[in-house]
Scaffold this motif. Structure first.
Motif, mmCIF file in Angstrom:
data_model
loop_
_atom_site.group_PDB
_atom_site.id
_atom_site.type_symbol
_atom_site.label_atom_id
_atom_site.label_comp_id
_atom_site.label_asym_id
_atom_site.label_seq_id
_atom_site.Cartn_x
_atom_site.Cartn_y
_atom_site.Cartn_z
ATOM 1 N N UNK A 1 0.830 -1.210 0.000
ATOM 2 C CA UNK A 1 0.000 0.000 0.000
ATOM 3 C C UNK A 1 0.863 1.259 0.000
ATOM 4 N N UNK A 2 0.349 2.291 -0.659
ATOM 5 C CA UNK A 2 0.944 3.623 -0.565
ATOM 6 C C UNK A 2 -0.109 4.545 0.035
ATOM 7 N N UNK A 3 0.315 5.361 1.010
ATOM 8 C CA UNK A 3 -0.602 6.284 1.668
ATOM 9 C C UNK A 3 -0.247 7.727 1.334
ATOM 10 N N UNK A 4 -1.269 8.554 1.245
ATOM 11 C CA UNK A 4 -1.061 9.978 0.999
ATOM 12 C C UNK A 4 -0.241 10.580 2.138
ATOM 13 N N UNK A 5 0.725 11.428 1.793
ATOM 14 C CA UNK A 5 1.566 12.046 2.811
ATOM 15 C C UNK A 5 0.851 13.169 3.551
ATOM 16 N N UNK A 6 0.083 13.967 2.836
ATOM 17 C CA UNK A 6 -0.557 15.125 3.467
ATOM 18 C C UNK A 6 -1.413 14.679 4.646
ATOM 19 N N UNK A 7 -1.208 15.331 5.774
ATOM 20 C CA UNK A 7 -1.981 15.014 6.965
ATOM 21 C C UNK A 7 -1.358 13.964 7.861
ATOM 22 N N UNK A 8 -0.276 13.319 7.390
ATOM 23 C CA UNK A 8 0.385 12.331 8.218
ATOM 24 C C UNK A 8 1.420 13.021 9.117
ATOM 25 N N UNK A 9 1.965 12.270 10.059
ATOM 26 C CA UNK A 9 2.826 12.874 11.087
ATOM 27 C C UNK A 9 4.257 12.376 10.976
ATOM 28 N N UNK A 10 5.193 13.327 10.926
ATOM 29 C CA UNK A 10 6.621 13.034 10.952
ATOM 30 C C UNK A 10 7.136 13.295 12.361
ATOM 31 N N UNK A 11 7.784 12.304 12.953
ATOM 32 C CA UNK A 11 8.375 12.466 14.275
ATOM 33 C C UNK A 11 9.884 12.546 14.173
ATOM 34 N N UNK A 12 10.463 13.600 14.721
ATOM 35 C CA UNK A 12 11.901 13.815 14.665
ATOM 36 C C UNK A 12 12.519 13.496 16.023
#
Length: 342
Positions: free
Chosen positions: A139-150
């Protein structure tokens, strides 16, 4: 006229042209070595006035054997090859180059993020096996709206946070040393490590390797991550517990990993990562661009010149406690640094 012996303890470049350009003073004898062990280090470096180091071990045993050394500089940011306490005790300045590849590492982390989430590397491999079918990327998911944790929020992850804004990612970070005001400036929410692991769809590791950070991403952290989570590492391999990561990938606790660094480099030929389609690997290359390499090497050499030729503390002094035992000039010629790294 007093001469100084400067040893490049080990290096993997085609030549040492940038170091030679900085240290072309007649008082400098530049010795080119390829040390691998403590014994080799002691043999070559015992009477050296300065060392420029890449990977060779500069342990307490090596430092105790140094008779004349006044400064040790290291190519790059990390100084985990050097016993800082032993160096400070002996009055030896240790310097690094913390600012030479901030854009490169942030760009590389972003490249890994996009390549993995859009399955670019996987699709390319299948096409070259004569399999033209988008369904191999599911599966590929849309990036917009997802969360990046640094994990870590120094200069590099700050740059990455800026770069992902146009992609529509929400950004959170864990960094116990980062002031809230700094995070607020970048529109980033500071959270605990546990909260980051629970909430993030993509986790990018940017913390330096210390005793406190070694293995900080381990089984407990993988156990609370999302099944679709991706972990990226462009810092140091041992920050992630590799055995725990392998288990998490094999048991589908997380979806994948994109790694520029591993625990043991170069990676061994029978490593499980090499057989995993959901792992992207690059050979500790995030730091590299032609410009970054020149800057790193020139600034490492300049740290030696600062101490030996100009009787001043290196611009990028790491073990600042050495000032208690060593008296040097505090002034720095910023213009020289700018000219030598153009």
């Amino acid at each position: 006229m007093k001469t100084f012996k400067v040893v490049v303890t080990d290096w993997e470049f085609e030549n040492l042209q940038y170091e030679e350009a900085v240290l072309q003073d007649k008082r400098i004898e530049l010795v080119k070595a390829q040390c691998r062990t403590e014994e080799e280090m002691i043999k070559v470096c015992r009477d050296a006035d300065a060392l420029i180091n890449q990977y060779a071990p500069i342990s307490k045993k090596v430092i105790d054997a140094l008779e004349n050394c006044k400064v040790i500089t290291r190519y790059g940011v990390g100084v985990n090859t050097i016993d800082l306490e032993a160096a400070a005790y002996k009055g030896i300045c240790v310097a690094n180059v913390p600012d030479y590849c901030m854009d490169e590492v942030a760009d590389h982390a972003l490249a890994l993020l996009l390549s993995w989430t859009r399955k670019v590397t996987l699709a390319n491999a299948y096409i070259k096996e004569d399999k033209w079918d988008f369904k191999v990327t599911r599966p590929i998911y849309r990036l917009r709206g997802r969360t990046l944790g640094l994990v870590g929020f120094g200069k590099i992850p700050q740059s990455l946070a800026e770069k992902v804004k146009p992609l529509g990612l929400e950004v959170i970070a864990y960094d116990p040393y980062c002031p809230k005001e700094t995070a607020d400036e970048f529109g980033v929410l500071l959270v605990s490590l546990e909260a980051l692991c629970e909430q993030a769809d993509i986790i990018s590791v940017h913390t330096p390797l210390t005793e406190g950070t070694k293995g900080m991403i381990s089984k407990a952290q993988f156990d609370v991550m999302k099944e679709e989570a991706l972990i990226i590492n462009t810092s140091r391999g041992p920050v992630i517990d590799e055995e725990a990561l392998i288990e998490a990938l094999q048991n589908k606790k997380i979806a994948g990993a994109a790694l520029d660094v591993v625990e043991e480099e170069p990676i061994r030929s029978d490593h499980p990562f090499l057989e995993m389609e959901n792992v992207i690997l690059t050979p500790h290359a995030a730091w590299y661009s032609e410009e970054a390499e020149k800057e790193m090497r020139s600034k490492a050499a300049m740290g030696v010149a600062d101490v030996l030729l100009h009787q001043q503390y290196p611009k990028y002094l790491v073990n600042k406690e050495v000032k208690e035992t060593t008296r040097l000039n505090e002034s720095l010629d910023q213009e020289r640094y700018a000219l030598l790294t153009k």
